[in-house]
Design a protein around this motif. Structure first.
Motif, PDB file in Angstrom:
ATOM      1  N   MET A 130       0.833  -1.214   0.000  1.00 27.09           N
ATOM      2  CA  MET A 130       0.000   0.000   0.000  1.00 27.09           C
ATOM      3  C   MET A 130       0.859   1.252   0.000  1.00 27.09           C
ATOM      4  O   MET A 130       0.604   2.216  -0.707  1.00 27.09           O
ATOM      5  N   ALA A 131       1.944   1.213   0.790  1.00 29.19           N
ATOM      6  CA  ALA A 131       2.817   2.383   0.852  1.00 29.19           C
ATOM      7  C   ALA A 131       3.481   2.617  -0.501  1.00 29.19           C
ATOM      8  O   ALA A 131       3.626   3.774  -0.934  1.00 29.19           O
ATOM      9  N   GLU A 132       3.844   1.512  -1.171  1.00 34.30           N
ATOM     10  CA  GLU A 132       4.466   1.666  -2.485  1.00 34.30           C
ATOM     11  C   GLU A 132       3.465   2.246  -3.481  1.00 34.30           C
ATOM     12  O   GLU A 132       3.816   3.093  -4.308  1.00 34.30           O
ATOM     13  N   GLU A 133       2.230   1.779  -3.382  1.00 31.97           N
ATOM     14  CA  GLU A 133       1.200   2.297  -4.280  1.00 31.97           C
ATOM     15  C   GLU A 133       0.943   3.781  -4.025  1.00 31.97           C
ATOM     16  O   GLU A 133       0.775   4.570  -4.956  1.00 31.97           O
ATOM     17  N   ASP A 134       0.921   4.146  -2.757  1.00 30.47           N
ATOM     18  CA  ASP A 134       0.719   5.555  -2.418  1.00 30.47           C
ATOM     19  C   ASP A 134       1.843   6.410  -2.986  1.00 30.47           C
ATOM     20  O   ASP A 134       1.606   7.499  -3.523  1.00 30.47           O
ATOM     21  N   GLU A 135       3.046   5.909  -2.865  1.00 31.81           N
ATOM     22  CA  GLU A 135       4.187   6.671  -3.371  1.00 31.81           C
ATOM     23  C   GLU A 135       4.102   6.818  -4.893  1.00 31.81           C
ATOM     24  O   GLU A 135       4.378   7.888  -5.446  1.00 31.81           O
ATOM     25  N   ALA A 136       3.674   5.754  -5.538  1.00 32.58           N
ATOM     26  CA  ALA A 136       3.516   5.822  -6.991  1.00 32.58           C
ATOM     27  C   ALA A 136       2.426   6.824  -7.365  1.00 32.58           C
ATOM     28  O   ALA A 136       2.570   7.581  -8.331  1.00 32.58           O
ATOM     29  N   LEU A 137       1.378   6.824  -6.579  1.00 32.34           N
ATOM     30  CA  LEU A 137       0.297   7.781  -6.827  1.00 32.34           C
ATOM     31  C   LEU A 137       0.784   9.212  -6.638  1.00 32.34           C
ATOM     32  O   LEU A 137       0.511  10.105  -7.453  1.00 32.34           O
ATOM     33  N   LEU A 138       1.508   9.421  -5.552  1.00 34.29           N
ATOM     34  CA  LEU A 138       2.018  10.768  -5.287  1.00 34.29           C
ATOM     35  C   LEU A 138       2.961  11.221  -6.401  1.00 34.29           C
ATOM     36  O   LEU A 138       2.949  12.382  -6.811  1.00 34.29           O
ATOM     37  N   GLU A 139       3.751  10.301  -6.863  1.00 37.31           N
ATOM     38  CA  GLU A 139       4.670  10.651  -7.932  1.00 37.31           C
ATOM     39  C   GLU A 139       3.903  11.034  -9.196  1.00 37.31           C
ATOM     40  O   GLU A 139       4.263  11.988  -9.899  1.00 37.31           O
ATOM     41  N   HIS A 140       2.834  10.298  -9.445  1.00 37.93           N
ATOM     42  CA  HIS A 140       2.014  10.624 -10.610  1.00 37.93           C
ATOM     43  C   HIS A 140       1.427  12.028 -10.476  1.00 37.93           C
ATOM     44  O   HIS A 140       1.419  12.804 -11.436  1.00 37.93           O
ATOM     45  N   ASP A 186      -5.774  12.812 -15.192  1.00 36.36           N
ATOM     46  CA  ASP A 186      -5.258  11.718 -16.026  1.00 36.36           C
ATOM     47  C   ASP A 186      -5.096  10.440 -15.219  1.00 36.36           C
ATOM     48  O   ASP A 186      -4.111   9.713 -15.358  1.00 36.36           O
ATOM     49  N   TRP A 187      -6.085  10.144 -14.394  1.00 37.12           N
ATOM     50  CA  TRP A 187      -5.989   8.990 -13.505  1.00 37.12           C
ATOM     51  C   TRP A 187      -5.959   7.680 -14.268  1.00 37.12           C
ATOM     52  O   TRP A 187      -5.313   6.723 -13.845  1.00 37.12           O
ATOM     53  N   SER A 188      -6.670   7.659 -15.365  1.00 42.23           N
ATOM     54  CA  SER A 188      -6.766   6.382 -16.084  1.00 42.23           C
ATOM     55  C   SER A 188      -5.418   5.940 -16.630  1.00 42.23           C
ATOM     56  O   SER A 188      -5.200   4.747 -16.858  1.00 42.23           O
ATOM     57  N   SER A 189      -4.529   6.909 -16.840  1.00 46.14           N
ATOM     58  CA  SER A 189      -3.223   6.534 -17.403  1.00 46.14           C
ATOM     59  C   SER A 189      -2.388   5.744 -16.402  1.00 46.14           C
ATOM     60  O   SER A 189      -1.431   5.078 -16.778  1.00 46.14           O
ATOM     61  N   ILE A 190      -2.758   5.821 -15.140  1.00 41.79           N
ATOM     62  CA  ILE A 190      -1.997   5.094 -14.122  1.00 41.79           C
ATOM     63  C   ILE A 190      -2.055   3.594 -14.400  1.00 41.79           C
ATOM     64  O   ILE A 190      -1.052   2.889 -14.294  1.00 41.79           O
ATOM     65  N   ARG A 191      -3.222   3.149 -14.791  1.00 42.11           N
ATOM     66  CA  ARG A 191      -3.330   1.723 -15.106  1.00 42.11           C
ATOM     67  C   ARG A 191      -2.863   1.434 -16.528  1.00 42.11           C
ATOM     68  O   ARG A 191      -2.172   0.437 -16.773  1.00 42.11           O
ATOM     69  N   LEU A 194       0.153   1.237 -11.782  1.00 41.26           N
ATOM     70  CA  LEU A 194      -0.537   0.502 -10.730  1.00 41.26           C
ATOM     71  C   LEU A 194      -1.655  -0.332 -11.351  1.00 41.26           C
ATOM     72  O   LEU A 194      -2.271   0.093 -12.322  1.00 41.26           O
ATOM     73  N   PRO A 195      -1.923  -1.490 -10.775  1.00 44.01           N
ATOM     74  CA  PRO A 195      -3.012  -2.322 -11.296  1.00 44.01           C
ATOM     75  C   PRO A 195      -4.365  -1.890 -10.748  1.00 44.01           C
ATOM     76  O   PRO A 195      -5.147  -2.726 -10.287  1.00 44.01           O
ATOM     77  N   SER A 204     -10.264   4.367  -8.690  1.00 41.99           N
ATOM     78  CA  SER A 204      -9.703   3.939  -7.419  1.00 41.99           C
ATOM     79  C   SER A 204      -8.519   4.829  -7.022  1.00 41.99           C
ATOM     80  O   SER A 204      -8.379   5.210  -5.853  1.00 41.99           O
ATOM     81  N   CYS A 205      -7.701   5.157  -8.011  1.00 44.15           N
ATOM     82  CA  CYS A 205      -6.535   6.005  -7.726  1.00 44.15           C
ATOM     83  C   CYS A 205      -6.975   7.406  -7.282  1.00 44.15           C
ATOM     84  O   CYS A 205      -6.427   7.962  -6.323  1.00 44.15           O
ATOM     85  N   ARG A 206      -7.941   7.939  -8.009  1.00 42.45           N
ATOM     86  CA  ARG A 206      -8.424   9.271  -7.645  1.00 42.45           C
ATOM     87  C   ARG A 206      -8.989   9.269  -6.229  1.00 42.45           C
ATOM     88  O   ARG A 206      -8.758  10.179  -5.440  1.00 42.45           O
ATOM     89  N   LEU A 207      -9.737   8.223  -5.919  1.00 42.47           N
ATOM     90  CA  LEU A 207     -10.355   8.137  -4.602  1.00 42.47           C
ATOM     91  C   LEU A 207      -9.284   8.097  -3.509  1.00 42.47           C
ATOM     92  O   LEU A 207      -9.414   8.753  -2.465  1.00 42.47           O
ATOM     93  N   ARG A 208      -8.259   7.325  -3.755  1.00 39.24           N
ATOM     94  CA  ARG A 208      -7.188   7.218  -2.770  1.00 39.24           C
ATOM     95  C   ARG A 208      -6.521   8.575  -2.569  1.00 39.24           C
ATOM     96  O   ARG A 208      -6.218   8.980  -1.456  1.00 39.24           O
TER      97      ARG A 208
END
Length: 275
Positions: free
Chosen positions: A1-11, A19-24, A29-30, A35-39
């Motif tokens: 979860m922490a790694e995912e958060d860091e990836a989100l923050l970096e994005h 541009d949340w959809s580009s994350i997947r 992130l899978p 989901s990313c926006r919500l987080r």
DNA sequence: AAGCAGATCAACCGCATGCAT
DNA sequence: CATGCATGCGGTTGATCTGCT
């Protein structure tokens, strides 16, 4: 979860809160864009009051705004610095559950929690309890009435005394003790807020809400000078996207210094955006 | 200490809306 | 104008925490 958060923050640092959809699609992130926006909105956005209970003042604002806007949690959240729509929604839901339980319990007497929980049905007139719900939280001086409008349920606010009168509850010592007056008074100090077209308040709201002009921006609720000028937000409403933009500004200095940061008491964050 | 009920938090889901094509 | 996609929002649910018996 922490790694995912860091990836989100970096994005967000590199692309902003969009541009949340580009994350997947880019395999970062899978997770879905939603989901990313919500987080981000609920947990990672800067200056969130996570793990911090609603203050009496915040409760007061939520009650008043809910009475005016209905279940427009995102809109209500824009008036509460550091709070998300999910926070407000959860707060209200918890409050409703608590009140529903209180209504099932006798309103008379000052019984213990356990006796309340296991008490028989309310002694109130059923015709009253069917259409009436009572708010009782840390703002003990306030109740709301459930009515209906074209858009569904709508709440109107009223001082406790009016609720007790409507419900036929004697304002005696016992009931006063049960609904102790601990919160700041009066609630009417919170001004009426602008209603857009189609957000007509219910007839019940008309009964209890004082008629005040709806042409004032919301900043007088919580002091927040200069937002509209600094952030190019029109008067009267601070949109959720504007909140995200401001949160993004908080991250920006990591990759590029923001020009002349400005303290914003409303959000408790800095905003360096050019108007 | 264990069990339970209530409270709180986080996330998912479906629908609505706005925008680009 | 119709369609598809991205985003935002509100309702709901499940997990976890907390306090009481």
């Amino acid at each position: 979860m922490a790694e995912e958060d860091e990836a989100l923050l970096e994005h967000v640092r590199t692309h902003g809160p969009c541009d949340w959809s580009s994350i997947r699609s880019k395999g970062i992130l899978p997770r879905t864009g939603k989901s990313c926006r919500l987080r981000w909105v609920n947990k990672l956005r800067p200056n969130l009051k996570s793990g911090c209970k609603f203050s009496a003042e915040e409760e007061r604002v939520v009650i008043e705004l809910q009475a005016q806007f209905g279940n427009k949690w995102a809109r209500i959240a824009t008036y509460l610095p550091g709070r998300t729509d999910n926070d407000v929604k959860n707060f209200w839901s918890t409050r409703q559950k608590r009140l529903a339980r209180l209504l099932r319990a006798p309103l008379r007497g000052r019984s213990s929690r356990s006796s309340n929980a296991k008490a028989p049905a309310s002694s109130l007139d059923p015709s009253v309890t069917e259409n009436l719900q009572c708010h009782q939280g840390s703002c003990h001086d306030h109740v709301s009435f459930l009515g209906t409008s074209s858009s569904g349920h709508c709440w109107a606010s009223a001082p406790l005394m009016e609720y007790q009168v409507a419900a036929g509850i004697p304002h005696d010592q016992e009931s006063s003790a049960f609904f102790s007056f601990e919160g700041p008074l009066p609630l009417q100090a919170v001004p009426q807020l602008p209603l857009s077209d189609g957000e007509a308040s219910s007839s019940n709201a008309a009964l209890f809400a004082p008629e005040l002009p709806f042409d004032q921006p919301p900043y007088h609720l919580l002091d927040f000078p200069g937002l509209s000028e600094r952030c190019n937000i029109g008067p009267g409403f601070v949109g959720a996207s504007a909140m995200d933009d401001l949160a993004y500004q908080e991250l920006l200095p990591i990759v590029q210094p923001a020009p002349t940061p400005m303290m914003l008491p409303f959000f408790g964050m800095e905003c360096g955006r050019d108007a």
